[in-house]
Design a protein around this motif. Structure first.
Motif, PDB file in Angstrom:
ATOM      1  N   ASP A 111      25.737 -30.288 -19.322  1.00 47.45           N
ATOM      2  CA  ASP A 111      24.732 -29.316 -18.880  1.00 47.45           C
ATOM      3  C   ASP A 111      23.858 -28.804 -20.020  1.00 47.45           C
ATOM      4  OD1 ASP A 111      26.391 -27.513 -20.198  1.00 47.45           O
ATOM      5  OD2 ASP A 111      27.045 -26.467 -18.393  1.00 47.45           O
ATOM      6  N   SER A 112      24.140 -29.239 -21.261  1.00 45.13           N
ATOM      7  CA  SER A 112      23.270 -28.863 -22.374  1.00 45.13           C
ATOM      8  C   SER A 112      21.982 -29.684 -22.405  1.00 45.13           C
ATOM      9  CB  SER A 112      24.006 -29.026 -23.713  1.00 45.13           C
ATOM     10  OG  SER A 112      25.058 -28.089 -23.819  1.00 45.13           O
ATOM     11  N   ALA A 113      21.963 -30.843 -21.722  1.00 42.43           N
ATOM     12  CA  ALA A 113      20.764 -31.689 -21.738  1.00 42.43           C
ATOM     13  C   ALA A 113      19.558 -30.952 -21.176  1.00 42.43           C
ATOM     14  CB  ALA A 113      21.017 -32.972 -20.958  1.00 42.43           C
ATOM     15  N   GLY A 114      19.738 -30.315 -20.029  1.00 40.41           N
ATOM     16  CA  GLY A 114      18.640 -29.569 -19.425  1.00 40.41           C
ATOM     17  C   GLY A 114      18.202 -28.399 -20.277  1.00 40.41           C
ATOM     18  N   LEU A 115      19.157 -27.755 -20.944  1.00 42.24           N
ATOM     19  CA  LEU A 115      18.827 -26.634 -21.829  1.00 42.24           C
ATOM     20  C   LEU A 115      17.994 -27.113 -23.009  1.00 42.24           C
ATOM     21  CD1 LEU A 115      22.152 -24.587 -22.144  1.00 42.24           C
ATOM     22  CD2 LEU A 115      20.210 -24.158 -20.641  1.00 42.24           C
ATOM     23  N   ILE A 116      18.455 -28.207 -23.648  1.00 42.89           N
ATOM     24  CA  ILE A 116      17.741 -28.736 -24.811  1.00 42.89           C
ATOM     25  C   ILE A 116      16.342 -29.188 -24.411  1.00 42.89           C
ATOM     26  CG2 ILE A 116      17.706 -30.632 -26.494  1.00 42.89           C
ATOM     27  CD1 ILE A 116      20.814 -30.456 -26.461  1.00 42.89           C
ATOM     28  N   GLY A 117      16.242 -29.876 -23.262  1.00 44.10           N
ATOM     29  CA  GLY A 117      14.938 -30.321 -22.792  1.00 44.10           C
ATOM     30  C   GLY A 117      14.011 -29.170 -22.483  1.00 44.10           C
ATOM     31  N   SER A 118      14.555 -28.109 -21.881  1.00 43.53           N
ATOM     32  CA  SER A 118      13.745 -26.930 -21.560  1.00 43.53           C
ATOM     33  C   SER A 118      13.265 -26.233 -22.829  1.00 43.53           C
ATOM     34  CB  SER A 118      14.544 -25.959 -20.691  1.00 43.53           C
ATOM     35  OG  SER A 118      14.842 -26.526 -19.435  1.00 43.53           O
ATOM     36  N   ALA A 119      14.171 -26.108 -23.816  1.00 48.77           N
ATOM     37  CA  ALA A 119      13.790 -25.487 -25.086  1.00 48.77           C
ATOM     38  C   ALA A 119      12.756 -26.345 -25.813  1.00 48.77           C
ATOM     39  CB  ALA A 119      15.024 -25.288 -25.960  1.00 48.77           C
ATOM     40  N   HIS A 120      12.935 -27.664 -25.756  1.00 47.58           N
ATOM     41  CA  HIS A 120      11.988 -28.579 -26.389  1.00 47.58           C
ATOM     42  C   HIS A 120      10.605 -28.461 -25.738  1.00 47.58           C
ATOM     43  CE1 HIS A 120      10.570 -32.107 -28.521  1.00 47.58           C
ATOM     44  NE2 HIS A 120      10.228 -32.669 -27.372  1.00 47.58           N
ATOM     45  N   LEU A 121      10.577 -28.356 -24.416  1.00 49.65           N
ATOM     46  CA  LEU A 121       9.329 -28.161 -23.694  1.00 49.65           C
ATOM     47  C   LEU A 121       8.616 -26.904 -24.199  1.00 49.65           C
ATOM     48  CD1 LEU A 121       7.399 -28.746 -21.180  1.00 49.65           C
ATOM     49  CD2 LEU A 121       8.890 -27.172 -19.924  1.00 49.65           C
ATOM     50  N   ALA A 122       9.373 -25.804 -24.301  1.00 57.57           N
ATOM     51  CA  ALA A 122       8.797 -24.540 -24.751  1.00 57.57           C
ATOM     52  C   ALA A 122       8.276 -24.649 -26.170  1.00 57.57           C
ATOM     53  CB  ALA A 122       9.832 -23.421 -24.626  1.00 57.57           C
ATOM     54  N   MET A 123       9.064 -25.277 -27.067  1.00 57.18           N
ATOM     55  CA  MET A 123       8.659 -25.398 -28.464  1.00 57.18           C
ATOM     56  C   MET A 123       7.382 -26.238 -28.607  1.00 57.18           C
ATOM     57  SD  MET A 123      12.287 -25.854 -30.460  1.00 57.18           S
ATOM     58  CE  MET A 123      11.592 -25.730 -32.096  1.00 57.18           C
ATOM     59  N   ALA A 124       7.254 -27.243 -27.759  1.00 52.49           N
ATOM     60  CA  ALA A 124       6.064 -28.088 -27.805  1.00 52.49           C
ATOM     61  C   ALA A 124       4.811 -27.352 -27.327  1.00 52.49           C
ATOM     62  CB  ALA A 124       6.285 -29.339 -26.961  1.00 52.49           C
ATOM     63  N   LYS A 125       5.023 -26.306 -26.534  1.00 49.03           N
ATOM     64  CA  LYS A 125       3.887 -25.582 -25.946  1.00 49.03           C
ATOM     65  C   LYS A 125       3.454 -24.373 -26.769  1.00 49.03           C
ATOM     66  CE  LYS A 125       3.501 -27.776 -21.882  1.00 49.03           C
ATOM     67  NZ  LYS A 125       2.252 -28.382 -21.377  1.00 49.03           N
ATOM     68  N   CYS A 126       4.346 -23.863 -27.606  1.00 48.67           N
ATOM     69  CA  CYS A 126       3.985 -22.682 -28.382  1.00 48.67           C
ATOM     70  C   CYS A 126       4.414 -22.845 -29.838  1.00 48.67           C
ATOM     71  CB  CYS A 126       4.599 -21.405 -27.796  1.00 48.67           C
ATOM     72  SG  CYS A 126       6.389 -21.281 -27.944  1.00 48.67           S
ATOM     73  N   LYS A 127       3.686 -22.245 -30.747  1.00 54.81           N
ATOM     74  CA  LYS A 127       4.009 -22.321 -32.146  1.00 54.81           C
ATOM     75  C   LYS A 127       5.026 -21.244 -32.491  1.00 54.81           C
ATOM     76  CE  LYS A 127      -0.424 -24.213 -33.656  1.00 54.81           C
ATOM     77  NZ  LYS A 127      -1.604 -24.008 -34.522  1.00 54.81           N
ATOM     78  N   ILE A 128       6.051 -21.642 -33.237  1.00 57.45           N
ATOM     79  CA  ILE A 128       7.100 -20.707 -33.623  1.00 57.45           C
ATOM     80  C   ILE A 128       6.923 -20.328 -35.090  1.00 57.45           C
ATOM     81  CG2 ILE A 128       9.590 -20.386 -33.855  1.00 57.45           C
ATOM     82  CD1 ILE A 128       9.970 -22.283 -31.568  1.00 57.45           C
ATOM     83  N   LYS A 129       6.723 -19.048 -35.321  1.00 56.84           N
ATOM     84  CA  LYS A 129       6.534 -18.577 -36.688  1.00 56.84           C
ATOM     85  C   LYS A 129       7.516 -17.451 -36.984  1.00 56.84           C
ATOM     86  CE  LYS A 129       1.559 -19.556 -36.547  1.00 56.84           C
ATOM     87  NZ  LYS A 129       0.194 -18.977 -36.688  1.00 56.84           N
ATOM     88  N   ASP A 130       7.813 -17.268 -38.259  1.00 54.28           N
ATOM     89  CA  ASP A 130       8.674 -16.149 -38.659  1.00 54.28           C
ATOM     90  C   ASP A 130       7.977 -14.823 -38.340  1.00 54.28           C
ATOM     91  OD1 ASP A 130      10.605 -17.842 -39.575  1.00 54.28           O
ATOM     92  OD2 ASP A 130       9.914 -17.801 -41.665  1.00 54.28           O
TER      93      ASP A 130
END
Length: 322
Positions: A303-322
């Motif tokens: 069940d971590s596959a869907g979590l990782i894919g969802s997080a990856h989707l989010a990361m690809a859509k927004c820039k993560i900065k400190d």
């Protein structure tokens, strides 16, 4: 400490929520029931479920020291999803129709929220870090409450002209007469899914077939059928053979069309391993010629596959900065 990302995988029965750091490492996950108070009636505002998800997300954020440090949220929802508008157009196993899922969660969480079909996010996860790592042409099948496929061609996710690509579970099977939640009769997912396997087992018991499954009280789960297979129960083995062959015949068409390197089976019923894989493999060996057989495997991330894919989707859509 960088910013965190939330990944959410909504299933027909349970929903898993995880928090990741900016290196996409899973820090913690929790599972909650998928609330369906309106089902089988339709709703465009599952408000109680939205509130429950937000509450669990906020607790995860606080527990891991990421208050005011979450960049964005990615969510996988079963059904027809428009990732551009954030709307769940239709989710027959949840009773959703025209649900502004991303907008409602943004109101509650205060950060950007991005959604896609759950199996597409599952496919992203397995391609990034699981059984599909290194492959560019993949078909992922999940066998849970329902059944659907995620397809990657040359490393790109296939969504279709109106975001309905992969809904193999609603292709009809000749001779099958079960009513599907979509309203049609004989859909593949009424057989090839955890709920379909459960139904077949219940029917076998009601028909008084000689099986240890008769000892079960109440509902028989797909896991119960698998456990019976481990005890060499012929009825349980026959159920998985029927499901595997039925699924394989539909997958063959997709395989001839797409020529994937790998076919990955996931979802709750995938825990049956060789009992579901072997009948699929035999059909492919008998009918798929003139090309190398695709690598047929069970998803490795659970069940971590869907979590990782969802997080990856989010990361690809927004820039993560400190």
């Amino acid at each position: 400490m960088g910013k965190g990302v939330i990944g959410i995988d909504i299933g027909g029965t349970n929903t898993v929520i995880g928090i990741f750091n900016d290196d996409l490492e899973l820090l913690e996950k929790v599972s909650i029931p998928t609330l369906k108070p309106y089902f089988p009636e339709k709703t465009n505002n599952p408000e109680e479920f939205f509130d429950l998800i937000a509450d669990k997300v906020n607790k995860l954020v606080k527990n891991n020291g990421y208050e005011n440090k979450v960049a964005c949220v990615g969510i996988g929802v079963p059904g027809k999803v428009n990732p551009n508008t954030g709307i769940v157009i239709r989710a027959v196993n949840l009773g959703y129709e025209e649900v502004p899922f991303a907008l409602e969660m943004e109101k509650r969480l205060g950060v950007p929220v991005f959604i896609d079909n759950d199996v597409r996010n599952y496919t992203r996860g397995e391609a990034l870090a699981g059984s599909g790592k290194g492959a560019e042409n993949i078909i992922c099948i999940t066998l849970g409450t329902g059944m659907a496929a995620g397809v990657m061609v040359n490393g790109q996710m296939v969504t279709g002209s109106d975001f309905y690509a992969g809904e193999l579970g609603h292709d009809q099977v000749s001779g099958v007469n079960y009513l599907c939640n979509c309203g049609k009769v004989g859909c593949l997912e009424t057989i090839a899914s955890a709920s379909g396997i459960s139904r077949l087992a219940q029917e076998a018991v009601q028909a008084e077939k000689e099986t240890i499954l008769k000892a079960n009280d109440g509902t028989i789960s797909s896991k119960d059928v698998y456990m019976a297979c481990l005890q060499n129960d012929s009825v349980a083995i026959e159920i998985f053979e029927f499901v595997g062959k039925t699924l394989a015949n539909k997958l063959l068409t997709a395989t001839f069309l797409l020529n994937p390197e790998a076919i990955i089976i996931g979802g709750g019923a995938a825990s049956a391993g060789e009992f579901i894989l072997d009948p699929i493999q035999k059909v492919f060996e008998n009918h798929y010629a003139n090309s190398e057989l695709p690598n047929l495997v069970i998803g490795s991330l659970g069940d971590s596959a869907g979590l990782i894919g969802s997080a990856h989707l989010a990361m690809a859509k927004c820039k993560i900065k400190d």
